[in-house]
Write an enzyme that holds these catalytic residues in place. Structure first.
Site, PDB file in Angstrom:
ATOM      1  N   GLU A 224       0.805  -1.225   0.000  1.00  0.00           N
ATOM      2  CA  GLU A 224       0.000   0.000   0.000  1.00  0.00           C
ATOM      3  C   GLU A 224       0.844   1.284   0.000  1.00  0.00           C
ATOM      4  O   GLU A 224       0.826   2.049   0.973  1.00  0.00           O
ATOM      5  CB  GLU A 224      -0.986  -0.038   1.172  1.00  0.00           C
ATOM      6  CG  GLU A 224      -1.926  -1.235   1.070  1.00  0.00           C
ATOM      7  CD  GLU A 224      -2.989  -1.287   2.155  1.00  0.00           C
ATOM      8  OE1 GLU A 224      -2.879  -0.531   3.138  1.00  0.00           O
ATOM      9  OE2 GLU A 224      -3.923  -2.092   2.011  1.00  0.00           O
ATOM     10  N   GLU A 322      -4.415  -8.855  -1.370  1.00  0.00           N
ATOM     11  CA  GLU A 322      -4.981  -8.646  -0.033  1.00  0.00           C
ATOM     12  C   GLU A 322      -6.418  -8.165  -0.094  1.00  0.00           C
ATOM     13  O   GLU A 322      -6.759  -7.279  -0.879  1.00  0.00           O
ATOM     14  CB  GLU A 322      -4.165  -7.627   0.765  1.00  0.00           C
ATOM     15  CG  GLU A 322      -4.647  -7.470   2.205  1.00  0.00           C
ATOM     16  CD  GLU A 322      -3.933  -6.362   2.954  1.00  0.00           C
ATOM     17  OE1 GLU A 322      -2.709  -6.239   2.797  1.00  0.00           O
ATOM     18  OE2 GLU A 322      -4.600  -5.604   3.685  1.00  0.00           O
TER      19      GLU A 322
END
Length: 471
Positions: A224, A322
């Site tokens: 991220e 994810e």
């Protein structure tokens, strides 16, 4: 409704077709449906009949195995500190059940893909790294922390899964001394003077894990890289990620003899994945090191963006890395919506070109942790460390409709629905067996014909259900 999970696992195991199943004239059916006891339950087999041309009133799911697309790497979840710590707090019999339920291809749902983290992440009990403060030469590098829970758990999972299991790694943050905010948490950036040392850090981690008997299949550059989180995080622009791959990480892997590891960029939401892919892949000197583009599901569906990347760079691999449901609330453990969130995402992501699909934590405790910043969430299995009991969410079964029957090396094929409320995807496995997944999120059942090459099998999709058809 109380469900005997162990009995269900045994029932599914006994019902599994063998490698010669594709030679039979019937279709095996497995169903998970809301308001019933069906959880990956074997339903009555279907028989084929002649139907050369369906009418518009005969709703169908059309299957065409002559058109093949991406090859499957695997389907699975993350083997985090939290999962490992929870695992070893449970009784031995429950630990064996978890290994069987998650990783055994015959007695469970057969995960074949795993993710773990470099340094700590939010699903660790505390922040940590593997080096001493300021050790730019990495002479103090040591993974002793991981030897207590995480590496033993990963090794047990690998043993239960067998040879088909692939493991990839992702960092949440470099050590604080490498960053401009002097903090592993709250974003910040890697200082330019530490790019080279940080690249060698990945190499050290891979070498240390493989020395412990944990093979590493691939890695992502950064988890991220656009999110400033209250937990471990680090920010890169597209240009910064491109330059780090081109000048530091790619060369470091190659120089260490690790060029065969599958390097993935982005590792964040579908929303921005096209722009981030463009930033790196349009540079040939960076792109030559990149195997794929990794992505998550948060902040909206944006399924079409996965397809856009696949269309623009058809030779690049895509991997979902994810997704999870949260925040954790024990009263919602039996809600049906989480499973449907998984099923919808998996069908769309595979149809848009993903080569695999990775859930977040494979296991969490009775609080949705441990998590050192209280970012608690759900997992397919929760282990109560007070009582030793396990709770299987419906997401476990929804994932299982894919992971159990779609194996590494399978190729996606065409599966096309004539009715909006039936979502579908299909694959042909290496042994020739075809697996067709059909999901119905609506309040009503939907009759349809499973159709292929002029033959049809009449069936129905129950309300709020997912089914896998094998033939």
């Amino acid at each position: 409704m109380r469900i005997n999970r162990t009995a269900l696992l045994i029932a599914v195991t006994l019902a599994l077709p063998g490698a010669t199943f594709s030679q039979t004239k019937t279709v095996a059916v497995y169903v998970t449906a809301k308001g019933t006891g069906q959880r990956l339950a074997r339903a009555e087999a279907l028989s084929w009949m002649d139907l050369p041309q369906p009418t518009e009133k005969q709703e169908c799911v059309f299957v065409d195995p002559s058109k093949t697309f991406q090859k499957v790497v695997g389907i699975g979840g993350a083997l985090t500190d939290a999962a490992a710590e929870t695992f070893y707090k449970l009784p031995e019999a429950k630990r064996r059940e978890i290994l069987r339920a998650c990783f055994d291809p015959q007695n469970g749902i057969g995960y074949t893909l795993g993710r773990t983290h470099i340094n700590s992440c939010d699903f660790s009990s505390a922040s940590y790294t593997y080096t001493a403060e300021g050790d730019q030469e990495l002479k103090s590098f040591n993974i002793a922390h991981d030897l207590k829970y995480r590496i033993p758990f990963i090794k047990e999972a690998l043993a239960a899964a067998g040879k088909e299991m692939s493991l990839f790694i992702s960092p949440w943050s470099p050590p604080a001394w490498m960053k401009d905010n002097h903090d592993m948490l709250h974003g910040g950036k890697l200082k330019p003077e530490y790019y080279e040392a940080w690249a060698r850090y990945y190499v050290k981690f891979i070498q240390a894990y493989e020395k412990e008997g944990v093979p590493i299949w691939g890695l992502t550059v950064q988890n991220e890289p656009m999110a400033v989180q209250t937990w471990e995080s680090c920010i890169y622009t597209g240009a910064e990620e491109r330059d780090f791959v081109k000048k530091n990480l790619g060369p470091a892997l190659s120089q260490a003899g690790l060029a065969g590891k599958k390097l993935m960029i982005w590792d964040h939401n579908r929303s921005m994945m096209y722009q981030r892919a463009q930033a790196v892949l349009e540079d040939p000197e960076a792109a030559k090191y990149v195997w794929g583009v990794a992505f998550h599901w948060y902040v909206g569906d944006h399924f079409e963006n996965v397809s856009r990347v696949q269309e623009a760079w058809p030779n690049i691999n895509l991997l979902f890395t994810e997704g999870c449901h949260g925040p954790y609330n024990a009263s919602k453990l039996d809600d049906w919506q989480p499973g449907e969130l998984y099923g919808r995402s998996m069908i769309h992501d595979f149809n848009d070109g993903s080569a695999g699909w990775t859930d977040w934590n494979v296991l969490l405790d009775e609080q949705g942790g441990p998590n050192h910043v209280n970012n608690f969430c759900f997992a397919p299995i929760h282990g109560d460390t007070r009582t030793g009991e396990l709770h299987y969410m419906n997401s476990y079964y929804y994932i299982g409709h894919f992971s159990k029957f779609i194996r590494p090396g399978a190729r996606r094929i065409i599966s096309s629905s004539t009715v909006d409320k039936l979502l579908t995807t299909a694959f042909v496995n290496r042994d020739g067996r075809i697996a067709v997944v059909v999901m119905n999120e609506s309040e009503g059942g939907q009759p349809f014909y499973l159709w292929m090459n002029g033959k049809a099998a009449k069936t129905s999709s129950p309300a709020h259900s997912i089914s896998t058809f094998l033939f």
